[in-house]
Each structure stands twice: as structure tokens, then as C-alpha cells.
Write an enzyme that holds these catalytic residues in place. Structure first.
Site, PDB file in Angstrom:
ATOM      1  N   HIS A 161       0.815  -1.239   0.000  1.00 50.77           N
ATOM      2  CA  HIS A 161       0.000   0.000   0.000  1.00 50.77           C
ATOM      3  C   HIS A 161       0.841   1.279   0.000  1.00 50.77           C
ATOM      4  CE1 HIS A 161       0.405   0.265   4.368  1.00 50.77           C
ATOM      5  NE2 HIS A 161      -0.470  -0.660   4.633  1.00 50.77           N
ATOM      6  N   HIS A 212      -5.598  -8.219  14.950  1.00 53.80           N
ATOM      7  CA  HIS A 212      -5.654  -6.976  14.165  1.00 53.80           C
ATOM      8  C   HIS A 212      -6.468  -7.222  12.901  1.00 53.80           C
ATOM      9  CE1 HIS A 212      -4.505  -3.371  12.178  1.00 53.80           C
ATOM     10  NE2 HIS A 212      -3.363  -3.757  11.649  1.00 53.80           N
ATOM     11  N   GLU A 245      -6.590  -5.519  10.006  1.00 54.70           N
ATOM     12  CA  GLU A 245      -6.087  -5.190   8.656  1.00 54.70           C
ATOM     13  C   GLU A 245      -5.948  -6.471   7.825  1.00 54.70           C
ATOM     14  OE1 GLU A 245      -2.661  -2.553   8.519  1.00 54.70           O
ATOM     15  OE2 GLU A 245      -3.156  -1.985   6.460  1.00 54.70           O
TER      16      GLU A 245
HETATM   17 FE1  FEO Z   1       0.337  -5.773   9.107  1.00 51.01          FE
HETATM   18 FE2  FEO Z   1      -1.629  -3.121  10.211  1.00 51.01          FE
HETATM   19  O1  FEO Z   1      -1.230  -4.720   9.314  1.00 51.01           O
END
Ligand code: FEO
Length: 392
Positions: free
Chosen positions: A24, A78, A80
Site C-alpha cells: 500500500h 488486528h 487489517e
Molecule cells: Fe500488518 Fe496493520 O497490518
């Protein structure tokens, strides 16, 4: 490669993303890993999952150890998607698994996947007995998202902190003592600078919350596992969380016809004359995610752009947008540039660094068209003066 036993009956079953080069917008020259950990206890538990396209890789490692049908819990530290992106697929082969996550984790997972999974919400201080072991949960909001939490297993002295202490490195090695510390430190710093830097005070709180724990191993969700260099990485995190810098300078600039570059080089000479180490980064050739890694350790940061169409160059505009979001604190700033007419770039950059509370003790330089000898002499003197500020 196979699953790796990192503690008795606890296995790394992650995926290695050898070829990813853009995460990203963060340039990952060394690739990355998404680490998942399988705990073989009375209740079989998987901590975190995988980016969706490496699901099969993770599943094949799980299958080396156990039939996935037997998985009882999936801890989602998490939301994400690099860590939760395989939950849906995993539930198809582990339909009895309950998802253990924070309050915000549940909300986030529902928003991402629109599924009414079997959730068990935990908060800081909650525990979950899985047989021989008890999992402890500590929320660490904003390291990296509001939902982030760590899982701690006291009996194994093992901390599973998800993004915290991660590095984007793809390797066949799993432990810190198998990879050069210089590379690990560089990648951990880059990771911190690009992912965690805005949340220094939350990192300090998280470090405080973790300081009372007896930790022998830190197994993050990216990169290698810390077992030999825990004091070293904790020391670096403490320094970064406090926005501590070294007495050195970083010059970030772009140029059109060479005038701003000549000013940059002359400033460098002046700063070096004051005995301060300087790093030069031309935004034409350096990616912002690499430049921000230099920002993390530099006390003095000089920013240079000519004026184009009554504003700064787009490369500097992009860099400053990134910088504003990451909000490094406690820096000395200085702005320079050149112009044909208008000359607005310097003032605009100055406003941005003042808005993020950098100290700007020396008046900016803005030179019309091409600097002459006398102007360059003044530029050099200013460089020396800035170098002296670094020492104070
Ligand atoms: Fe590795 Fe905030 O994800």
C-alpha cells in the site's frame, strides 16, 4: 518450507510474500511475511491468519501439524487484511472455530467481511484458558489500528504482538540470530517510520503495558521472530516512540534546472564544515517510504524545492503530504529553493513544517534563477550555522 516449531507445540505457519514490492505505497524491496502461529493445546488455536492470496500456503503448513477441522479458536489480533484476509477461507475448513478479538476488532471484521461469525470479544486483562496454557490479551490501540491487541502466553514467555516489532523482510530464516542485525534494524526502522511513527505516545503506553511481562520471545506478524535481540529492539522502539534523533542532517529536495540542487550541495558543505553528518535524498530518485526512514533518525531536516506554477514541485508536495500524516516530532527544519518569478514554494513548505511544530530557527533561502558566488557563500555560511544548531 515447513511449519517451524518456535516453542514446544507452538508453530509458525505463516506465508512468505517473496515478490511484493509495494505494500500500500510502502516500497518493500525485501518482500515480507505474514506470520500466523498455531498453538497445539487442548483447544487448538491459531493466532492471526494471512493475506488472502497466501491462504493455501498457510493451510498446507497447518495441515502438517493438524487437521484444520480441529481448530477451536482463531485469535484476530488486528483487522487489517494482511492478517485477517484468510479468515473466511479458513472458516470453510475450520467451521467450528470461534474468533477471539477486541471490541473494535469485532466491529472492524464485521465491516470488512459482512459475516456473522462466531465472535468472542476480549479486552485488556482478559484471559482464555486453552488447556496447558492461558492466553492473555492486552489492547494496544493505534499500534497499528484502533482494534490492535497483543496475545501473551506467560507459560511460554511468548508475546504475539502482531504489527508491533515487525519488519518487511521475506526470508527462509525465522529468527533474529539468523539474519544480520544491521538489516533487521534498518527494516524495523523503516517499518516503524512508515507504519507506526504517528503513534509515539500510544507506543510508549504499549511498551509500558508490556514492561511488566516476562518475555523470552517476541513473534510479530511480519518478518523474523525476536529471541536473541529483544533488548536491542526494545531499546530502538523506546527511542523511536520518544521521537529521539541523532545529531545528523537530512537534505530532501528536488530540482528543475539545477539551482535548488546547487543550493542543496552548498548547504551540505556548510553543515559538514560544522562537523555534522549529512544524508542527501533527491526526490526524483528516492521513494518517500525510504526517505521517511532517514527522517526517523535525523535531527535537522532541510527541504528544498523550486517554484513551479506558483507552488512547490509535485514530488515535494507528495513527500510533505506523507510527512504531515506521519508527524515526526522534535525536528529542526530549514527550507530552501529557487524561482524565476513568484517564489511561493519556500513559504508553503515553511508553513507546513511550522504546522507540525518543527523548530525553524534559521531564515529560509529563496534564490532567483541561478545562485551567484556571493549567494553561494551565504548559503554555505547558513549551512554551517544550521550544523551548529544540531550540536546544541
Ligand atoms: Fe500488518 Fe496493520 O497490518
Amino acid at each position: 518450507m515447513n511449519a517451524v516449531e518456535i516453542k514446544p507445540d507452538i508453530y509458525w505457519v505463516g506465508g512468505i510474500d517473496w515478490d511484493i514490492r509495494n505494500f500500500h505505497g510502502y516500497i518493500t524491496q525485501r518482500g515480507t511475511t505474514y506470520n500466523a502461529y498455531l498453538i497445539m493445546d487442548k483447544k487448538i488455536t491459531l493466532v492471526d491468519t494471512q493475506k488472502h492470496y497466501l491462504f493455501e500456503e498457510m493451510l498446507s503448513r497447518i495441515k502438517e501439524i493438524v487437521d484444520p477441522l480441529k481448530i477451536d479458536y482463531i485469535v484476530s489480533n488486528h483487522v487489517e487484511m494482511d492478517h485477517s484476509g484468510s479468515i473466511q477461507k479458513l472458516l470453510e475448513v475450520a467451521p467450528n472455530a470461534k474468533i477471539i478479538t477486541s471490541t473494535r476488532g469485532e466491529k472492524g471484521l464485521r465491516r470488512h467481511y459482512k459475516k456473522d461469525w462466531n465472535f468472542k470479544v476480549v479486552k485488556s486483562g482478559d484471559t482464555l484458558n486453552i488447556g496447558e496454557r492461558t492466553l492473555h490479551f492486552v489492547e494496544i490501540p493505534m499500534v497499528h489500528w484502533p482494534d490492535s491487541m497483543v496475545t501473551y502466553i506467560p507459560s511460554d514467555k511468548l508475546l504475539l504482538p502482531n504489527d508491533a516489532f515487525g519488519q518487511h523482510i521475506a526470508t527462509s530464516e525465522r529468527f533474529d540470530d539468523e539474519v544480520d542485525w544491521g538489516i533487521l534494524k534498518e527494516e524495523a526502522a523503516k517499518y516503524y517510520a512508515n507504519i507506526v511513527m504517528p503513534y509515539g505516545s500510544q507506543v510508549e503506553k504499549a511498551l509500558e503495558a508490556l514492561s511488566g511481562l516476562d518475555i523470552e520471545m517476541i513473534a510479530p506478524s511480519h518478518g523474523i521472530i525476536w529471541r536473541s535481540l529483544i533488548p536491542q529492539i526494545l531499546k530502538e522502539y523506546t527511542k523511536w516512540a520518544r521521537y529521539e534523533t541523532e545529531d545528523k542532517a537530512l537534505i530532501v529536495y528536488d530540482s528543475m534546472w539545477g539551482s535548488t540542487e546547487e543550493i542543496a550541495n552548498t548547504l551540505r558543505e556548510g553543515i559538514e564544515e560544522a562537523g555534522i553528518h549529512v544524508t542527501m535524498r533527491n526526490l526524483k530518485n528516492n521513494h518517500i517510504s525510504d526517505v521517511i526512514t532517514d527522517v526517523i533518525s535525523s535531527k535537522l531536516i532541510l527541504l528544498g524545492s523550486p517554484t513551479l506554477n506558483n507552488t512547490m514541485l509535485p514530488s515535494m508536495g507528495g513527500f510533505l503530504t506523507y510527512l504531515k500524516g506521519l508527524r515526526p516530532k522534535n525536528r529542526i527544519g530549514f527550507v530552501f529553493g529557487s524561482y524565476g518569478w513568484g517564489g511561493q514554494a519556500v513559504g508553503e513548505i515553511e508553513k507546513i513544517i511550522k504546522d507540525i511544530s518543527w523548530d525553524v530557527p534559521v531564515e529560509s533561502i529563496n534564490i532567483n534563477y541561478v545562485p551567484d558566488e556571493k549567494e553561494l557563500l551565504d548559503v554555505r555560511k547558513k549551512g554551517k550555522k544550521l550544523g551548529k544548531y544540531v550540536k546544541n
